[in-house]
Write a protein that holds these residues in place. Structure first.
Motif, PDB file in Angstrom:
ATOM      1  N   LYS A 276       0.821  -1.218   0.046  1.00 35.43           N
ATOM      2  CA  LYS A 276      -0.113   0.193  -0.073  1.00 35.43           C
ATOM      3  C   LYS A 276       0.926   1.143   0.082  1.00 35.43           C
ATOM      4  N   VAL A 277       1.064   1.905  -1.277  1.00 40.80           N
ATOM      5  CA  VAL A 277       1.792   2.955  -1.304  1.00 40.80           C
ATOM      6  C   VAL A 277       1.246   4.191  -1.907  1.00 40.80           C
ATOM      7  N   LEU A 278       1.754   5.297  -1.881  1.00 36.78           N
ATOM      8  CA  LEU A 278       0.817   6.317  -2.698  1.00 36.78           C
ATOM      9  C   LEU A 278       1.960   7.206  -3.261  1.00 36.78           C
ATOM     10  N   PRO A 279       1.717   7.480  -4.627  1.00 37.62           N
ATOM     11  CA  PRO A 279       0.665   6.944  -5.670  1.00 37.62           C
ATOM     12  C   PRO A 279       0.778   5.403  -5.326  1.00 37.62           C
ATOM     13  N   PRO A 280      -0.557   4.801  -5.779  1.00 37.64           N
ATOM     14  CA  PRO A 280      -0.667   3.484  -5.662  1.00 37.64           C
ATOM     15  C   PRO A 280       0.121   2.823  -6.941  1.00 37.64           C
ATOM     16  N   LEU A 281       0.414   1.559  -6.896  1.00 32.15           N
ATOM     17  CA  LEU A 281       0.897   0.601  -7.857  1.00 32.15           C
ATOM     18  C   LEU A 281      -0.146   0.875  -8.990  1.00 32.15           C
ATOM     19  N   ARG A 282       0.362   0.865 -10.145  1.00 33.35           N
ATOM     20  CA  ARG A 282      -0.584   0.971 -11.377  1.00 33.35           C
ATOM     21  C   ARG A 282      -0.366  -0.218 -12.089  1.00 33.35           C
ATOM     22  N   THR A 283      -0.704   0.006 -13.417  1.00 31.27           N
ATOM     23  CA  THR A 283      -0.570  -1.279 -14.473  1.00 31.27           C
ATOM     24  C   THR A 283       0.742  -1.344 -15.111  1.00 31.27           C
ATOM     25  N   GLN A 284       0.623  -2.728 -15.887  1.00 25.75           N
ATOM     26  CA  GLN A 284       1.822  -2.689 -16.664  1.00 25.75           C
ATOM     27  C   GLN A 284       2.320  -1.731 -17.679  1.00 25.75           C
ATOM     28  N   LYS A 285       1.289  -1.219 -18.362  1.00 26.50           N
ATOM     29  CA  LYS A 285       1.378  -0.220 -19.340  1.00 26.50           C
ATOM     30  C   LYS A 285       1.998   0.929 -18.811  1.00 26.50           C
ATOM     31  N   ASP A 286       1.517   1.392 -17.534  1.00 18.20           N
ATOM     32  CA  ASP A 286       2.288   2.612 -16.889  1.00 18.20           C
ATOM     33  C   ASP A 286       3.539   2.074 -16.567  1.00 18.20           C
ATOM     34  N   CYS A 287       4.154   1.204 -15.934  1.00 18.75           N
ATOM     35  CA  CYS A 287       5.356   0.810 -15.830  1.00 18.75           C
ATOM     36  C   CYS A 287       6.222   0.886 -17.064  1.00 18.75           C
ATOM     37  N   ASP A 288       5.913   0.403 -18.087  1.00 16.84           N
ATOM     38  CA  ASP A 288       6.773   0.384 -19.421  1.00 16.84           C
ATOM     39  C   ASP A 288       6.584   1.747 -19.908  1.00 16.84           C
ATOM     40  N   ALA A 289       5.698   2.717 -19.667  1.00 17.10           N
ATOM     41  CA  ALA A 289       5.810   4.040 -19.993  1.00 17.10           C
ATOM     42  C   ALA A 289       6.618   4.871 -19.061  1.00 17.10           C
ATOM     43  N   LEU A 290       6.838   4.620 -17.860  1.00 17.97           N
ATOM     44  CA  LEU A 290       7.704   5.188 -16.957  1.00 17.97           C
ATOM     45  C   LEU A 290       9.230   4.866 -17.091  1.00 17.97           C
ATOM     46  N   ILE A 291       9.412   3.433 -17.595  1.00 18.95           N
ATOM     47  CA  ILE A 291      10.709   3.042 -18.141  1.00 18.95           C
ATOM     48  C   ILE A 291      11.205   3.745 -19.123  1.00 18.95           C
ATOM     49  N   GLU A 292      10.326   3.918 -19.974  1.00 22.41           N
ATOM     50  CA  GLU A 292      10.827   4.529 -21.346  1.00 22.41           C
ATOM     51  C   GLU A 292      11.086   5.909 -20.803  1.00 22.41           C
ATOM     52  N   GLY A 293      10.106   6.651 -20.313  1.00 22.96           N
ATOM     53  CA  GLY A 293      10.513   8.005 -19.707  1.00 22.96           C
ATOM     54  C   GLY A 293      11.836   8.273 -19.179  1.00 22.96           C
ATOM     55  N   VAL A 294      12.139   7.281 -18.184  1.00 23.86           N
ATOM     56  CA  VAL A 294      13.437   7.392 -17.780  1.00 23.86           C
ATOM     57  C   VAL A 294      14.728   7.277 -18.821  1.00 23.86           C
ATOM     58  N   LYS A 295      14.364   6.268 -19.746  1.00 27.30           N
ATOM     59  CA  LYS A 295      15.472   6.384 -20.770  1.00 27.30           C
ATOM     60  C   LYS A 295      15.527   7.410 -21.665  1.00 27.30           C
ATOM     61  N   ASP A 296      14.322   7.908 -22.090  1.00 22.24           N
ATOM     62  CA  ASP A 296      14.428   9.169 -23.154  1.00 22.24           C
ATOM     63  C   ASP A 296      14.842  10.517 -22.449  1.00 22.24           C
ATOM     64  N   GLY A 297      14.981  10.476 -20.933  1.00 20.32           N
ATOM     65  CA  GLY A 297      14.966  11.752 -20.212  1.00 20.32           C
ATOM     66  C   GLY A 297      13.815  12.691 -20.022  1.00 20.32           C
TER      67      GLY A 297
END
Length: 416
Positions: A276-297
């Motif tokens: 139980k965290v805030l913001p809450p854990l989201r979906t796999q598509k959100d994870c993938d987008a966040l990872i890509e967001g780190v990679k592209d700056g």
């Protein structure tokens, strides 16, 4: 004190020795030699398996209990945990008791840590008591050592207050932090509003609650020409919104937590309150987008969002448990599986330091030795034995890790 690091692979894009394996001699806290092989009498030799080093890591969102909640974590012990987890600096959130909303508390925290290997950088509360009503003494706190201002995990509901803050802090180059959640949409939600929340009968926090707040804040930054940091974003749309805003050259940055890059809301199916965290854990598509967001700056930095919660407030019914997870010990091992090593290190060191005006020390002869020591190849299952914190509320319990921090060299001290 003389230290000799043997066969250390350097991961530092700002260093002329990036990706090279070298011996490094450190004298009185300063790097004096970097060569293929060094023999130095009367030096303490540090030789570790698959040793890698980088500029010291800086975590921009860490909670300790002291003052007020010492049963969760004291400053002294928390800094030991941070050091052994590879961090040479941590930014401490203001959710203490009393709240860090004045220079006296800021100075207390800094003085408590003055002899530590890991540097402490307090974040002052944006509003008095983190109540969201009246702006705190920002200028005084910055003069006393606060590096930014924000109400931890509490949204600034009043847009006019944020507007005034963005205008006011321009007078002394202050940095505001605005937690991205519209409370009137989030309501009393506990988890991500999606299929899992519906099936489990848990109240949901829709992604919209985060995204609509980010849109509002970006408009305010554009209007005021101010400077803002948005912490711990968690949705695909948030990445897209921030990317678009950066194309307009707005002075904004954002961070993401380690658990939002690696875990999804499937974790909530066992009703373990550690998830139980805030913001809450989201979906796999959100994870993938966040990872890509780190990679592209688009995303500028990664945080553990380390938040110790004592057992009385965590090991209980899911509805009543407090939000939060510890994360310093597990950060590197969890993220080394989903991000390239160079990208991960840069987002833990140079990029966050520059945004928060923390001294940057590339690995070069003559520079201060402020180093994180780690191995990217160690494989293990994260268990309670790996938890160094006083509180044990880890979201990564029983998860596979690849990579582990050995410790740090900083402030002329070695913590391993």
């Amino acid at each position: 004190m003389k230290l000799l690091l043997k066969a250390a692979k350097i991961i530092d894009k700002s260093s002329p020795y990036h990706l090279q394996t070298k011996d490094i001699l450190i004298e009185k806290g300063i790097i004096s030699k970097i060569e293929d092989s060094i023999s130095e009498a009367h030096s303490e030799i540090i030789q570790l398996e698959d040793l890698h080093i980088s500029q010291g890591w800086f975590d921009t969102s860490v909670c300790f209990g002291e003052p007020g909640f010492e049963e969760r974590e004291t400053i002294d012990h928390g800094l030991q945990v941070a050091a052994k987890s590879g961090f040479t600096a941590v930014a401490i959130n203001p959710n203490t008791n009393p709240v860090s909303d004045n220079k006296a508390v800021i100075e207390l925290m800094i003085n408590k840590a003055q002899y530590s290997a890991t540097n402490i950088h307090p974040i002052g509360a944006f509003t008095n008591g983190m109540k969201g009503e009246d702006m705190a003494e920002l200028f005084d706190m910055q003069n006393s050592g606060a590096i930014a201002f924000g109400d931890y995990n509490k949204a600034i509901s009043n847009p006019n207050l944020l507007k005034i803050g963005l205008l006011y802090t321009q007078n002394f180059n202050g940095l505001l932090i605005s937690f991205p959640q519209e409370n009137r949409i989030a309501g009393s939600g506990l988890v991500n509003e999606e299929v899992n929340s519906t099936q489990l009968g848990l109240k949901g926090i829709p992604a919209l609650a985060e995204e609509i707040q980010i849109v509002r804040d970006l408009f305010l930054v554009e209007y005021t020409e101010g400077k803002l940091h948005i912490p711990t974003i968690s949705t695909k749309k948030s990445v897209e919104l921030i990317k678009e805003a950066k194309s307009k050259c707005l002075d904004i940055t954002c961070s993401v937590s380690a658990h939002h890059l690696t875990l999804t809301d499937n974790e909530i199916k066992n009703f373990d309150a550690n998830n139980k965290v805030l913001p809450p854990l989201r979906t796999q598509k959100d994870c993938d987008a966040l990872i890509e967001g780190v990679k592209d700056g688009t995303i500028d930095m990664i945080t553990s969002d380390h938040n110790p919660i004592d057992i009385e407030h965590k090991k209980m019914e899911y509805n009543n448990a407090k939000f939060g997870s510890i994360g310093l010990e597990s950060l590197f091992g969890s993220l080394n599986q989903v991000l390239p090593l160079e990208v991960l290190v840069e987002n833990l060191s140079e990029k966050p330091k520059k945004r928060f005006n923390i001294e940057v020390n590339p690995i070069k002869v003559g520079n201060k030795a402020e180093l994180s020591l780690f191995t990217p190849t160690a494989e293990y299952i994260f268990s309670e034995e790996d938890i160094l914190s006083s509180s044990k509320n880890s979201i990564f319990m029983n998860k596979k890790m690849i990579g582990k921090a050995y410790g740090i060299i900083a402030n002329n001290q070695v913590i391993l």
